[in-house]
Design a protein around this motif. Structure first.
Motif, PDB file in Angstrom:
ATOM      1  N   THR A  65     -20.668  -2.841  -3.079  1.00 24.54           N
ATOM      2  CA  THR A  65     -19.395  -3.272  -2.509  1.00 24.54           C
ATOM      3  C   THR A  65     -18.647  -2.043  -2.007  1.00 24.54           C
ATOM      4  OG1 THR A  65     -18.232  -3.135  -4.644  1.00 24.54           O
ATOM      5  CG2 THR A  65     -19.175  -5.274  -4.028  1.00 24.54           C
ATOM      6  N   LEU A  66     -17.945  -2.227  -0.875  1.00 25.11           N
ATOM      7  CA  LEU A  66     -17.169  -1.144  -0.274  1.00 25.11           C
ATOM      8  C   LEU A  66     -15.750  -1.636  -0.052  1.00 25.11           C
ATOM      9  CD1 LEU A  66     -17.161   1.712   0.985  1.00 25.11           C
ATOM     10  CD2 LEU A  66     -17.714   0.635   3.183  1.00 25.11           C
ATOM     11  N   ASP A  67     -14.795  -0.960  -0.680  1.00 23.17           N
ATOM     12  CA  ASP A  67     -13.388  -1.288  -0.520  1.00 23.17           C
ATOM     13  C   ASP A  67     -12.867  -0.552   0.711  1.00 23.17           C
ATOM     14  OD1 ASP A  67     -10.500  -1.248  -0.729  1.00 23.17           O
ATOM     15  OD2 ASP A  67     -10.725  -1.931  -2.783  1.00 23.17           O
ATOM     16  N   LEU A  68     -12.453  -1.297   1.737  1.00 23.24           N
ATOM     17  CA  LEU A  68     -12.038  -0.696   2.993  1.00 23.24           C
ATOM     18  C   LEU A  68     -10.667  -0.042   2.906  1.00 23.24           C
ATOM     19  CD1 LEU A  68     -13.276  -3.366   5.583  1.00 23.24           C
ATOM     20  CD2 LEU A  68     -14.531  -1.535   4.424  1.00 23.24           C
ATOM     21  N   ASN A  69      -9.920  -0.334   1.862  1.00 24.91           N
ATOM     22  CA  ASN A  69      -8.606   0.286   1.685  1.00 24.91           C
ATOM     23  C   ASN A  69      -8.689   1.601   0.921  1.00 24.91           C
ATOM     24  OD1 ASN A  69      -7.127  -1.854   2.954  1.00 24.91           O
ATOM     25  ND2 ASN A  69      -7.413  -3.064   1.112  1.00 24.91           N
ATOM     26  N   THR A  70      -9.495   1.623  -0.139  1.00 24.43           N
ATOM     27  CA  THR A  70      -9.559   2.815  -0.998  1.00 24.43           C
ATOM     28  C   THR A  70     -10.744   3.717  -0.672  1.00 24.43           C
ATOM     29  OG1 THR A  70     -10.912   1.713  -2.688  1.00 24.43           O
ATOM     30  CG2 THR A  70      -8.504   1.490  -2.870  1.00 24.43           C
ATOM     31  N   ARG A  71     -11.680   3.261   0.171  1.00 19.56           N
ATOM     32  CA  ARG A  71     -12.902   3.982   0.526  1.00 19.56           C
ATOM     33  C   ARG A  71     -13.791   4.211  -0.704  1.00 19.56           C
ATOM     34  NH1 ARG A  71      -9.886   8.068   3.665  1.00 19.56           N
ATOM     35  NH2 ARG A  71     -10.867   9.671   2.389  1.00 19.56           N
ATOM     36  N   GLU A  72     -13.760   3.254  -1.640  1.00 18.71           N
ATOM     37  CA  GLU A  72     -14.593   3.357  -2.833  1.00 18.71           C
ATOM     38  C   GLU A  72     -15.839   2.491  -2.684  1.00 18.71           C
ATOM     39  OE1 GLU A  72     -11.374   4.408  -6.340  1.00 18.71           O
ATOM     40  OE2 GLU A  72     -12.051   2.343  -6.093  1.00 18.71           O
ATOM     41  N   LEU A  73     -16.979   3.098  -2.904  1.00 18.94           N
ATOM     42  CA  LEU A  73     -18.264   2.408  -2.872  1.00 18.94           C
ATOM     43  C   LEU A  73     -18.724   2.181  -4.298  1.00 18.94           C
ATOM     44  CD1 LEU A  73     -20.880   1.415  -1.396  1.00 18.94           C
ATOM     45  CD2 LEU A  73     -21.704   3.778  -1.623  1.00 18.94           C
ATOM     46  N   THR A  74     -18.967   0.921  -4.635  1.00 12.39           N
ATOM     47  CA  THR A  74     -19.436   0.585  -5.977  1.00 12.39           C
ATOM     48  C   THR A  74     -20.907   0.212  -5.908  1.00 12.39           C
ATOM     49  OG1 THR A  74     -17.250  -0.249  -6.600  1.00 12.39           O
ATOM     50  CG2 THR A  74     -19.112  -0.898  -7.987  1.00 12.39           C
ATOM     51  N   THR A  75     -21.717   0.898  -6.673  1.00 15.36           N
ATOM     52  CA  THR A  75     -23.143   0.587  -6.778  1.00 15.36           C
ATOM     53  C   THR A  75     -23.417   0.106  -8.199  1.00 15.36           C
ATOM     54  OG1 THR A  75     -23.695   2.847  -7.429  1.00 15.36           O
ATOM     55  CG2 THR A  75     -23.675   2.359  -5.064  1.00 15.36           C
ATOM     56  N   ASP A  76     -24.679  -0.090  -8.526  1.00 19.58           N
ATOM     57  CA  ASP A  76     -25.023  -0.595  -9.860  1.00 19.58           C
ATOM     58  C   ASP A  76     -24.564   0.342 -10.963  1.00 19.58           C
ATOM     59  OD1 ASP A  76     -26.215  -2.911  -8.972  1.00 19.58           O
ATOM     60  OD2 ASP A  76     -28.171  -1.975  -8.728  1.00 19.58           O
ATOM     61  N   ASN A  77     -24.559   1.635 -10.665  1.00 16.37           N
ATOM     62  CA  ASN A  77     -24.350   2.603 -11.735  1.00 16.37           C
ATOM     63  C   ASN A  77     -23.009   3.323 -11.720  1.00 16.37           C
ATOM     64  OD1 ASN A  77     -27.028   2.196 -12.657  1.00 16.37           O
ATOM     65  ND2 ASN A  77     -27.771   3.493 -10.995  1.00 16.37           N
ATOM     66  N   ALA A  78     -22.288   3.279 -10.598  1.00 12.28           N
ATOM     67  CA  ALA A  78     -21.090   4.107 -10.513  1.00 12.28           C
ATOM     68  C   ALA A  78     -20.171   3.668  -9.379  1.00 12.28           C
ATOM     69  CB  ALA A  78     -21.494   5.570 -10.310  1.00 12.28           C
ATOM     70  N   VAL A  79     -18.958   4.242  -9.378  1.00  8.48           N
ATOM     71  CA  VAL A  79     -18.001   4.070  -8.290  1.00  8.48           C
ATOM     72  C   VAL A  79     -17.869   5.423  -7.597  1.00  8.48           C
ATOM     73  CG1 VAL A  79     -15.628   3.514  -7.647  1.00  8.48           C
ATOM     74  CG2 VAL A  79     -16.763   2.244  -9.486  1.00  8.48           C
ATOM     75  N   HIS A  80     -18.047   5.450  -6.283  1.00  8.02           N
ATOM     76  CA  HIS A  80     -18.028   6.695  -5.530  1.00  8.02           C
ATOM     77  C   HIS A  80     -16.853   6.684  -4.561  1.00  8.02           C
ATOM     78  CE1 HIS A  80     -22.208   7.103  -6.942  1.00  8.02           C
ATOM     79  NE2 HIS A  80     -22.346   5.837  -6.554  1.00  8.02           N
ATOM     80  N   LYS A  81     -16.045   7.725  -4.590  1.00 12.38           N
ATOM     81  CA  LYS A  81     -14.952   7.897  -3.635  1.00 12.38           C
ATOM     82  C   LYS A  81     -15.526   8.620  -2.421  1.00 12.38           C
ATOM     83  CE  LYS A  81     -10.544   7.775  -2.451  1.00 12.38           C
ATOM     84  NZ  LYS A  81      -9.739   6.539  -2.352  1.00 12.38           N
TER      85      LYS A  81
END
Length: 226
Positions: A133-149
């Motif tokens: 999942t990619l949050d278009l407001n915060t630019r955070e990418l969530t994968t199975d293992n982590a949240v990446h800014k």
């Protein structure tokens, strides 16, 4: 941030492009409605500056097409100071703000910055591809293992590829996403950022198709079954 500037007065187009780039934006330009429509269909932009008095395809028609295609990119319209009817019509058709000509660049820049900071709460501000999942407001990418800014460049590429998973994107198309129209085709910047994105998505999630480009392979969601 990547902007699309649509203006048929070439002196103004070139002047605004130069000033916006000095302000730190990546800027694509279009002198008419048809070229603008092509660019909007091909690339993702953070904001569109749209002059209403365009050749080939009027600005209001283009604006209507943008919104009918469910494209929620903020649109700032430019119009002659005495055309209040056009301003009202533009707002009704989905423009986020307007600026009358003539104007000072500082006011245009301020309005752009306000629109880019405006919070959005629409569901389509979250992109989901399988378990990503990619949050278009915060630019955070969530994968199975982590949240990446993500950085701005990483975000631009991730958003483009997640918008159309399994689609092959040519290097030129990806390069155009992170640079302006006068990009250097020999640059290796895409290879560098693809390598970085693979660290987030997983090496096998972004495929290289020799002579064609790259694609994001949609993973299965956690609830999917064979």
């Amino acid at each position: 941030m990547k902007l699309l500037l649509i203006e048929d007065e070439l002196w103004l187009l070139n002047n605004l492009q130069s000033q916006l780039e000095q302000a730190g934006f990546i800027v694509d330009t279009a002198p008419d409605g048809e070229q603008a429509a092509y660019l909007i269909n091909e690339y993702k932009y953070d904001l569109i500056v749209l002059d209403l008095g365009l050749p080939k395809k009027p600005g209001l028609v283009l604006l209507e097409e943008i919104r009918e295609s469910k494209n929620a990119t903020p649109v700032l319209i430019l119009t002659a100071r005495n055309s209040w009817q056009e301003r009202v019509e533009g707002l009704k058709k989905g423009a986020d703000d307007y600026l009358g000509k003539p104007f000072h660049f500082e006011e245009l820049l301020a309005r752009i910055e306000v629109l880019l900071k405006r919070p959005r709460t629409r569901v389509d501000d979250i992109l989901q591809v399988g378990s990503f999942t990619l949050d278009l407001n915060t630019r955070e990418l969530t994968t199975d293992n982590a949240v990446h800014k993500l950085t701005k460049t990483e975000f631009g590429l991730a958003r483009l590829m997640m918008s159309e998973p399994n689609k092959v994107f040519a290097k030129d198309t990806l390069l155009q996403q992170v640079t302006d129209q006068n990009y250097d085709r020999e640059s290796n910047v895409i290879e560098v950022y693809i390598s970085k994105l693979r660290q987030y998505f997983g090496k096998s999630s972004i495929e290289t198709l020799r002579g064609q480009g790259y694609r994001l392979v949609a993973p299965k969601s956690k609830g999917d079954t064979e």
